[in-house]
Design a protein around this motif. Structure first.
Motif, PDB file in Angstrom:
ATOM      1  N   LEU A 238     -11.530   0.983   6.059  1.00 11.45           N
ATOM      2  CA  LEU A 238     -11.879   2.129   5.219  1.00 11.45           C
ATOM      3  C   LEU A 238     -11.003   2.141   3.979  1.00 11.45           C
ATOM      4  O   LEU A 238      -9.860   1.693   4.013  1.00 11.45           O
TER       5      LEU A 238
ATOM      6  N   ASN B 155      -8.131  -1.554   8.353  1.00 12.11           N
ATOM      7  CA  ASN B 155      -8.743  -0.376   8.998  1.00 12.11           C
ATOM      8  C   ASN B 155     -10.186  -0.152   8.547  1.00 12.11           C
ATOM      9  O   ASN B 155     -10.830   0.802   8.952  1.00 12.11           O
TER      10      ASN B 155
ATOM     11  N   GLY C  12      -3.131  -3.051   2.029  1.00 12.99           N
ATOM     12  CA  GLY C  12      -4.330  -2.415   2.566  1.00 12.99           C
ATOM     13  C   GLY C  12      -5.519  -3.356   2.441  1.00 12.99           C
ATOM     14  O   GLY C  12      -5.506  -4.278   1.627  1.00 12.99           O
ATOM     15  N   ASP C  13      -6.560  -3.112   3.224  1.00 12.56           N
ATOM     16  CA  ASP C  13      -7.723  -4.008   3.103  1.00 12.56           C
ATOM     17  C   ASP C  13      -8.540  -3.680   1.854  1.00 12.56           C
ATOM     18  O   ASP C  13      -9.061  -4.581   1.194  1.00 12.56           O
ATOM     19  N   GLY C  14      -8.586  -2.414   1.478  1.00 14.11           N
ATOM     20  CA  GLY C  14      -9.226  -2.077   0.197  1.00 14.11           C
ATOM     21  C   GLY C  14      -8.454  -2.720  -0.938  1.00 14.11           C
ATOM     22  O   GLY C  14      -9.031  -3.201  -1.925  1.00 14.11           O
ATOM     23  N   GLU C  15      -7.150  -2.738  -0.785  1.00 13.66           N
ATOM     24  CA  GLU C  15      -6.261  -3.314  -1.800  1.00 13.66           C
ATOM     25  C   GLU C  15      -6.547  -4.796  -2.043  1.00 13.66           C
ATOM     26  O   GLU C  15      -6.240  -5.328  -3.127  1.00 13.66           O
TER      27      GLU C  15
ATOM     28  N   LEU D  41      -1.640  -0.458  -6.516  1.00  8.98           N
ATOM     29  CA  LEU D  41      -2.005  -1.484  -5.541  1.00  8.98           C
ATOM     30  C   LEU D  41      -2.080  -2.868  -6.190  1.00  8.98           C
ATOM     31  O   LEU D  41      -2.420  -2.991  -7.365  1.00  8.98           O
TER      32      LEU D  41
ATOM     33  N   LYS E 237       0.888  -1.181   0.000  1.00  9.93           N
ATOM     34  CA  LYS E 237       0.000   0.000   0.000  1.00  9.93           C
ATOM     35  C   LYS E 237       0.918   1.221   0.000  1.00  9.93           C
ATOM     36  O   LYS E 237       1.123   1.914   1.010  1.00  9.93           O
TER      37      LYS E 237
ATOM     38  N   LYS F 201      -8.048   3.584  11.137  1.00 12.52           N
ATOM     39  CA  LYS F 201      -7.485   4.518  10.154  1.00 12.52           C
ATOM     40  C   LYS F 201      -7.378   5.894  10.806  1.00 12.52           C
ATOM     41  O   LYS F 201      -8.297   6.344  11.483  1.00 12.52           O
TER      42      LYS F 201
ATOM     43  N   HIS G 271       0.838   4.125  -1.012  1.00  8.19           N
ATOM     44  CA  HIS G 271       0.410   5.496  -0.690  1.00  8.19           C
ATOM     45  C   HIS G 271       0.714   5.860   0.752  1.00  8.19           C
ATOM     46  O   HIS G 271       0.699   7.038   1.101  1.00  8.19           O
TER      47      HIS G 271
ATOM     48  N   GLU H  70      -7.876  -6.285  -5.305  1.00  6.03           N
ATOM     49  CA  GLU H  70      -7.068  -6.509  -6.509  1.00  6.03           C
ATOM     50  C   GLU H  70      -6.847  -8.008  -6.712  1.00  6.03           C
ATOM     51  O   GLU H  70      -6.274  -8.683  -5.850  1.00  6.03           O
TER      52      GLU H  70
ATOM     53  N   GLY I 289       2.912   1.647  -5.517  1.00  5.94           N
ATOM     54  CA  GLY I 289       2.017   2.785  -5.729  1.00  5.94           C
ATOM     55  C   GLY I 289       0.784   2.323  -6.477  1.00  5.94           C
ATOM     56  O   GLY I 289      -0.315   2.807  -6.258  1.00  5.94           O
TER      57      GLY I 289
END
Ligand SMILES: Cc1ncc(C[n+]2csc(CCOP(=O)(O)OP(=O)(O)O)c2C)c(N)n1
Lengths: 273, 309
Positions: free
Chosen positions: A175, A173, A142-145, A114, A63, A235, A65, A148, A112
Motif C-alpha cells: 500500500l 506492505n 517503502g515499496d511505494g518508494e 523518498l 521511508k 500495513k 515518514h 523513485e 523525508g
C-alpha cells in the motif's frame, strides 16, 4: 529479551505518540516495527552513549515518514528523553520534527524525501570498505518508494561496488497513499528487479521476527554483494481496523479508535506474560 | 596568456593533499576527464569513486561518505550538479549538514554552443537559496588554489563553481590576498564599485583600468564568496562610492547582483546595476562571445559604468 513482546510495546508507544500529537504515519510505522525492533534490539551494534564510535552500525530510514516507529525505539533505548518526545512531538519549537533529523541523537541522516536513503547508505558502506571497518549499514525503504528513480541509481552502485556490508529492506506492505502499489505504480517482482541488478535477494514474511532475524544473519554471511530483504508486511500490522487500509497511511485515531487499538495491543501483549 | 584551468588546480591541490590526508575522496559522474581529474583518478584509485552517469546518487553517496568521516569532493558538470542533483544537495548535503564539497565544473556558459542543457546560469540561485550551503565562484587559478586549501580545513557543505577553460590571472603568484568569506579588494576606487565573481573578475579589473584612463576611480571587489556574501564590503562600497555595478555569469534573478541589491536597499541605498545573463536561453557561441554579446566583458562594463555614473 522477547523481541515479539518488545514489538508490541513499541506499537503501543507509536499509537500513543500519534494519538497525543494528533499526527503521524501510523500505517507504515506499524508495518515496519518488527524490522526496526530486530535491528535495534538484536542485530545492530549501536549504543546511545557511543554515537561517535566509528565502528557503530549505521541505520538510514529512507521511508522517513515512519519516524514515529524509529523515535519510539530510540526513546526506549535511551537515545533521548522519552517524556520530551511524547510531550513535544511535532509541536511548535520541538526538536522532534515529523521526519528523521540528525540533530537528534541516534539519527544518522535527514530523510523525508523518498528515494534518498539508499544512496546515502551506499556512501556509508563505501566508507566502511575504504577504511576497512567491520560496521554494517542498514536502510529501510517503502515499496511505494521504489518508484523513485534515484533508488535504482543506488541499487546499481551498491552491486557495482560489491557492498556486502550493506543490507536494504523493502517494507513490502503493498500500500501507499493513494491505494495499492499495483494500482498506483507497479511494484511487483521486486525480487527479480533487485536480483537483475546483482543483489542477493531474500523474500520473507516481514512481520515475523524470526524470519527477519534469520534473513539479517544470512545477509551478514553473504559475500561480494549487498542483500535486500523483501519484507512482505501488513500495513498497520497489529491493529485490526488499521491493517491493510490505504486510508490509514496518516490518519489519526479518534478517541474510541485509540482505546480500541490500545486494548487490542494490550491483549496481544498479555500473551507474552 | 595563462593556460592552466581552475579545474586543473583543483586536481593538483587534491592530489597533493590526499597523499597525506587519506579521508579525501573524489567522486565523478563519468566526468573525470572534463573535470580535469584524470591524474588524481589514476594516482589515487583508492580515494576515487566513479559513480557513472547518475548525478543524484553521486551527491547522496558523497553525503554518506561524509557522514562516516570522509572528505568527499563530488566533481560533476555544474549544470547537472546544480539542478539534477538539487534535491540531494538540499536534503543530503545542506539539510543533513554533511561535509560534502560540490564542485561544479564547466560552469556558467562555458559549455558554450552546447546550449542551455549544459549551462549552469541558475546555480547561485538554486544552491545559494539552501540554508547551510555556501557558494563560491573563484576568479582565477591562484584564488582557486587558496579556496580549495581553505575549505579542506572545514567540515561544512559548499558548492564551488568553476569554468571549463583557463582564464587570465587576476592575481600574481605569491600575491593572492585571501581571507575566506571576505571579498578581495582587487583595486581601490572612490567613484564607482564593480563587484564581480568568478571568471568575470578579470573583466572587471580590465574595465577599471580603462575607466581610470577616463578619470573614473573604480573600486573592484572580487566577491568569490557569493554566500556567505561579504556584507560589510558591500555596505562600505555603497557608502563610499556613487554607483555599484555587479557582474556575474548568471541569470538576472537570484544571483550575486540580487544579493548586493538586497543588502544595499536595506542598509545604504545606492544605485545598483546588475550586469547578468538574460532571463532567456543565451545566444549560441563561446563564453567570450556570449559575454561580449550581453555586455559582461570589459568593454561592456566600461560602457555601463560611463552611462550610469
Ligand atoms: C519524494 C517524495 N515524494 C512524495 C512524498 C510524500 N509521501 C510520503 S509517504 C508516501 C507514500 C509512501 O509509500 P510507501 O513507500 O509504500 O511507504 P509505506 O506504505 O510503507 O508508508 C508519499 C507519497 C515524499 N515524502 N517524498
Amino acid at each position: 529479551m522477547n523481541l515479539e513482546a518488545k514489538a508490541v510495546d513499541i506499537r503501543k508507544d507509536i499509537v500513543d505518540l500519534i494519538y497525543k500529537a494528533g499526527c503521524g504515519h501510523i500505517g507504515g510505522d506499524l508495518s515496519v516495527t518488527d524490522i526496526l525492533v530486530d535491528l535495534y534490539y538484536k542485530q545492530m551494534n549501536i549504543d546511545p552513549q557511543k554515537m561517535d564510535d566509528p565502528d557503530r552500525d549505521r541505520f538510514v530510514l529512507s521511508k522517513g515518514h515512519s519516524v514515529e516507529a524509529l523515535y519510539c525505539i530510540l526513546a526506549d533505548k535511551g537515545f533521548f528523553d522519552k517524556k520530551e518526545l511524547f510531550d513535544t512531538y511535532s509541536k511548535h519549537l520541538s526538536k522532534f520534527i515529523g521526519h528523521p533529523n540528525n540533530k537528534i541523537n541516534g539519527v544518522e541522516m535527514n530523510t523525508g524525501s523518498l528515494g534518498h536513503g539508499l544512496g546515502v547508505a551506499v556512501g556509508m558502506a563505501l566508507a566502511g570498505k575504504m577504511d576497512k571497518r567491520d560496521y554494517r549499514v542498514y536502510a529501510v525503504l517503502g515499496d511505494g518508494e521504489m518508484a523513485e528513480g534515484s533508488n535504482w541509481e543506488a541499487i546499481n552502485a551498491g552491486a557495482h561496488y560489491k557492498l556486502d556490508n550493506l543490507t536494504a529492506f523493502v517494507d513490502r506492505n503493498r500500500l501507499q497513499i493513494s491505494g495499492t502499489t499495483e494500482e498506483v505504480m507497479t511494484a511487483d517482482s521486486q525480487e527479480e528487479r533487485w536480483k537483475s541488478f546483482g543483489w542477493n535477494v531474500i523474500s520473507i514474511s516481514g512481520n515475523d521476527m524470526n524470519a527477519i532475524d534469520e534473513a539479517v544473519d544470512i545477509a551478514k554471511e553473504t559475500k561480494d554483494r549487498p542483500t535486500v530483504i523483501i519484507a512482505n508486511t501488513t500495513k498497520g500490522c497489529g491493529v485490526s481496523f488499521i491493517e491493510n487500509k490505504a486510508a490509514w497511511h496518516h490518519k489519526v485515531p479518534t478517541k474510541a479508535e485509540y482505546h480500541q487499538a490500545m486494548q487490542e495491543l494490550s491483549e496481544r501483549r498479555a500473551q507474552y506474560e | 596568456m595563462n593556460k592552466i584551468a581552475n579545474k586543473q588546480v583543483i586536481n593538483d591541490v587534491l592530489l597533493a593533499e590526499s597523499a597525506t590526508d587519506k579521508d579525501i575522496v573524489v567522486l565523478c559522474s563519468d566526468s573525470r576527464g572534463s573535470a580535469g581529474m584524470k591524474s588524481y583518478a589514476e594516482q589515487r584509485p583508492e580515494q576515487f569513486v566513479e559513480m557513472g552517469i547518475a548525478e543524484q546518487n553521486l551527491v547522496s553517496v558523497a553525503a554518506g561518505l561524509a557522514s562516516c568521516g570522509k572528505k568527499p569532493f563530488a566533481v560533476s558538470p555544474a549544470s547537472f550538479l546544480s539542478t539534477r542533483s538539487m534535491e540531494q544537495a538540499k536534503v543530503d548535503v545542506a539539510y543533513s549538514n554533511t561535509n560534502v564539497k560540490l564542485i561544479g565544473i564547466s560552469g556558467g556558459v562555458s559549455y558554450g554552443a552546447l546550449g542551455m542543457t549544459h549551462h549552469s546560469a541558475t546555480d547561485i540561485a538554486t544552491m545559494g537559496s539552501m540554508p547551510n550551503m555556501r557558494v563560491y565562484l573563484p576568479s582565477d587559478r591562484f584564488q582557486t588554489e587558496a579556496l580549495i586549501k581553505s575549505v579542506l580545513k572545514d567540515d561544512k557543505p559548499a558548492y564551488i563553481r568553476i569554468g571549463r577553460n583557463a582564464v587570465e590571472d587576476v592575481y600574481e603568484e605569491g600575491h593572492v590576498p585571501f581571507a575566506l568569506d571576505k571579498a578581495t579588494v582587487v583595486r581601490e576606487g572612490t567613484d564607482v564599485t564593480i563587484i564581480a565573481c568568478g571568471e568575470l573578475v578579470g573583466d572587471a579589473k580590465a574595465a577599471a583600468e580603462e575607466l581610470a584612463q577616463k578619470g573614473i576611480s573604480t573600486r573592484v571587489l572580487d566577491m568569490y564568496c557569493v554566500k556567505p556574501i561579504d556584507k560589510e564590503a558591500v555596505i562600505q562600497a555603497a557608502k563610499e562610492t556613487k554607483l555599484i555595478v555587479t557582474v556575474e555569469e548568471h541569470t538576472m534573478y537570484g544571483g550575486m547582483g540580487s544579493m548586493v541589491a538586497q543588502i544595499t536597499a536595506a542598509n545604504a541605498p545606492v544605485k545598483v546595476v546588475n550586469l547578468t545573463l538574460p532571463d532567456a536561453p543565451v545566444v549560441t557561441g563561446k563564453s567570450r562571445e556570449i559575454f561580449k554579446y550581453y555586455g559582461l566583458d570589459a568593454e561592456g562594463i566600461v560602457k555601463t559604468v560611463t552611462e550610469q555614473l
